[in-house]
Design a protein around this motif. Structure first.
Motif, short mmCIF file in Angstrom:
data_model
loop_
_atom_site.label_atom_id
_atom_site.label_comp_id
_atom_site.label_asym_id
_atom_site.label_seq_id
_atom_site.Cartn_x
_atom_site.Cartn_y
_atom_site.Cartn_z
N LEU A 91 0.83 -1.22 0.00
CA LEU A 91 0.00 0.00 0.00
C LEU A 91 0.86 1.26 0.00
O LEU A 91 0.54 2.25 -0.67
N ILE A 92 1.96 1.22 0.72
CA ILE A 92 2.87 2.38 0.76
C ILE A 92 3.54 2.57 -0.60
O ILE A 92 3.62 3.69 -1.12
N ALA A 93 4.00 1.47 -1.19
CA ALA A 93 4.64 1.56 -2.50
C ALA A 93 3.70 2.13 -3.56
O ALA A 93 4.12 2.85 -4.47
N GLU A 94 2.41 1.86 -3.41
CA GLU A 94 1.42 2.29 -4.40
C GLU A 94 0.83 3.66 -4.08
O GLU A 94 -0.03 4.13 -4.82
N SER A 95 1.24 4.27 -2.98
CA SER A 95 0.62 5.53 -2.60
C SER A 95 1.63 6.65 -2.39
O SER A 95 1.35 7.65 -1.74
N ILE A 96 2.80 6.48 -2.93
CA ILE A 96 3.83 7.52 -2.83
C ILE A 96 4.12 8.07 -4.23
O ILE A 96 4.19 7.31 -5.17
#
Length: 249
Positions: A244-249
């Motif tokens: 989720l972090i990789a896809e939201s930065i």
């Protein structure tokens, strides 16, 4: 993990989490601190009639959920919507109605619909799911009920026993009407938004073959795979948060 600085600028995104059926916002309790540590904005939506919310099922429609998510979004743009399970339909309809505000849709072990699909219609195409044999439809009260003794197997087969017991003890009936409501989607709006799918290989609720079929039939830009049950936010929150972090930065 990426650094927080990348999420705090003018292009930072808001992650909005929407839980699935027979669940509530507490689903994300182990994941949210990991997302918060990155410095971005995280909003966790509890759908009407779920968890401690006592809204009468008679007053809950599919659009009720869509409106709740839209209210959580407000005037924000660059929004990443994460939908688990049934909420795949909810985030799809939200994206259809306010596409300019949505950056990405992330489907976690989720229904990935075409125009006219409902959760119940998609479920009929998934014979490997364990839900149907443990599901009771209470038409009088507008509720869909999962047998408590089947909850652990369906939703959290890889969770610790105490967690399985807690989930089974606290599962509530699900409002029926939204499950039967078809989405209304267009290529112009919903079809234009970037989509990510997170597979859950050992899933007894929405089976892995059904997930693969929906991804193949839909326009998905990126796919991840977790070796988990239907609830990776319980069994592998670190791995899920990292995606989720990789896809939201």
């Amino acid at each position: 993990m990426k650094t927080a600085q990348k999420t705090t600028g003018k292009n930072s995104k808001t992650i909005i989490l929407i839980h699935g059926a027979w669940s509530d916002a507490s689903s994300w309790d182990a994941v949210i601190p990991l997302l918060n540590a990155e410095g971005g904005e995280v909003i966790n939506v509890n759908l009407a009639g779920h968890g401690k919310d006592e809204t009468s099922f008679a007053g809950i429609t599919f659009q009720t959920y869509v409106d709740q998510v839209k209210a959580a979004i407000g005037t924000r743009s660059n929004v990443v919507l994460v939908g688990h399970s049934f909420a795949g339909l909810v985030i799809s309809q939200v994206a259809e109605q306010i596409p300019a505000q949505i950056k990405d849709l992330i489907f976690l072990a989720a229904a990935l619909p075409h125009d006219g699909d409902s959760l119940l219609s998609l479920a009929k195409q998934d014979p490997a799911s364990h839900i149907s044999k443990s599901l009771t439809i209470d038409q009088e009260h507008g509720a869909a009920i999962i047998a408590k003794d089947a909850v652990a197997d369906i939703f959290a087969a890889d969770a610790p026993v105490q967690v399985q017991e807690y989930i089974a003890a606290h599962v509530k009936p699900e409002p029926l009407a939204p499950l039967a409501t078809p989405v209304q989607l267009t290529d112009t709006n919903f079809g234009s938004i970037r989509k990510v799918y997170i597979h859950t290989v050992n899933d007894n609720a929405i089976s892995y073959p059904a997930q693969q079929y929906m991804v193949k039939a839909g326009k998905v830009d990126k796919v991840y795979t977790l070796q988990s049950s239907h609830t990776p936010f319980v069994s592998m929150p670190d791995e899920l948060a990292e995606i989720l972090i990789a896809e939201s930065i």
